[in-house]
Design a protein around this motif. Sequence first.
Motif, PDB file in Angstrom:
ATOM      1  N   UNK A 291       0.826  -1.210   0.000  1.00 24.40           N
ATOM      2  CA  UNK A 291       0.000   0.000   0.000  1.00 24.40           C
ATOM      3  C   UNK A 291       0.858   1.257   0.000  1.00 24.40           C
ATOM      4  N   UNK A 292       1.904   1.283   0.833  1.00 23.39           N
ATOM      5  CA  UNK A 292       2.745   2.479   0.921  1.00 23.39           C
ATOM      6  C   UNK A 292       3.467   2.728  -0.397  1.00 23.39           C
ATOM      7  N   UNK A 293       4.007   1.675  -1.023  1.00 23.02           N
ATOM      8  CA  UNK A 293       4.719   1.862  -2.288  1.00 23.02           C
ATOM      9  C   UNK A 293       3.755   2.236  -3.409  1.00 23.02           C
ATOM     10  N   UNK A 294       2.552   1.659  -3.398  1.00 18.08           N
ATOM     11  CA  UNK A 294       1.563   2.054  -4.396  1.00 18.08           C
ATOM     12  C   UNK A 294       1.181   3.529  -4.218  1.00 18.08           C
ATOM     13  N   UNK A 295       1.083   3.962  -2.979  1.00 17.60           N
ATOM     14  CA  UNK A 295       0.802   5.374  -2.716  1.00 17.60           C
ATOM     15  C   UNK A 295       1.946   6.249  -3.206  1.00 17.60           C
ATOM     16  N   UNK A 296       3.184   5.786  -2.986  1.00 11.11           N
ATOM     17  CA  UNK A 296       4.351   6.536  -3.465  1.00 11.11           C
ATOM     18  C   UNK A 296       4.330   6.664  -4.983  1.00 11.11           C
TER      19      UNK A 296
END
Length: 401
Positions: A291-296
Amino acid sequence: MRSPVTGARRQGDRFEVPAPRLAQGISITVISGFGVITMLNVRNAVSGAALLGTCLGAVLILYAIQFMVTSSGARRWSARRRALALVTQALLTFVPMVWIGVAWGSMAGPLGGSILLLLPARLAWPLYGAVTLTILGWCQSEHVPALETGYFTISTALTGLVIYGLTRLTDLVREVHATRAEMARMAVTQERLRFARDLHDLLGYSLSTITLKSELIHRLVPANPDRAREEVASVLGVSRQALADVRLVASGYREMSLESEAAAVAEVMAAADVQVEADITCGRLHPLVDTVLATALREGVTNILRHSKVQSCAITASVKAETVRLTLVNDGVVPQEAPRTGGGGSGSGLGNLRTRLTEIGGRLTAETTRDGRFRLVAEAPVKPVTVDAPDTGEPPCPSAV
């Protein structure tokens, strides 16, 4: 709700007194009880209305000082004020014993409690012991019977300890109550920050995509109506997804996939006539890391669409040495709007991403290279530090060469 008179909280059909007030009430009741006992001892030992009135007045003054000493503000008194309170209490404790005798010795217990409350520990405990031994020595010098000597000595020691213990307990209850209130305020603030970050990261990308596709539709309507209808359907899909994302943000639970986000990004960039090279070879990731990398990735693409005249973009993601690395490189950087290299966040955009990655043990770097390209690198551990990563049963895929 709160009572307008007492400030108590109503639970069901009864009122619950807040813990600090309850603890303070118990301390006041106990100290008042000691005062009543002292007055009874003096009443039995003193004859004559004038002397009795003088003694009762001294008792009231002593316990008024005692109530001030046990208040929460006494721990913030100046050294001069503390010394004045202790000297006054000591004089009113020991001077009357010259005329009244050991019956007045029961006043030494509150003095011992005050010493423990107002002085540093290295001085307080020896002086407290000295007060107790003084009562013991006085009783022996006056040839008081052993039973009464034990009573006055033990009551002095116990009264001082009870007053000290109850006062410190009340202070501790106040501190715990204040800490709980502060933690509640911090939780509310953190939730507001989370909500703001999620709205920025989700809606910023969605609205940028809708704007981009709407401009494309505007150009296609006269020349290619069929393609325009396809893009309208795509815009509807993006808007529906944005609405779903907002609902997930409000519920506090949202998961994203880096691979799915990369596919969506490639479609959006293609609609903007941007050449995209995507190489996502990180395999199955922990949901939080995913989720965090997709948000990035989403925030990076949003910045590209807003702040550059991009023509080509490269997206890579791989796993190496227990670290997942996402790299986003694009051309068309506008110099005056180029993000600065290094840390520091503004609370939105790249600042949000740095916060998210830091929370799971990762980091974010952003820089403009010498050849005029913008490079965004987001790194995160395979197992985030904030939660226990579940065993997926599959090792992460090796990084692509």
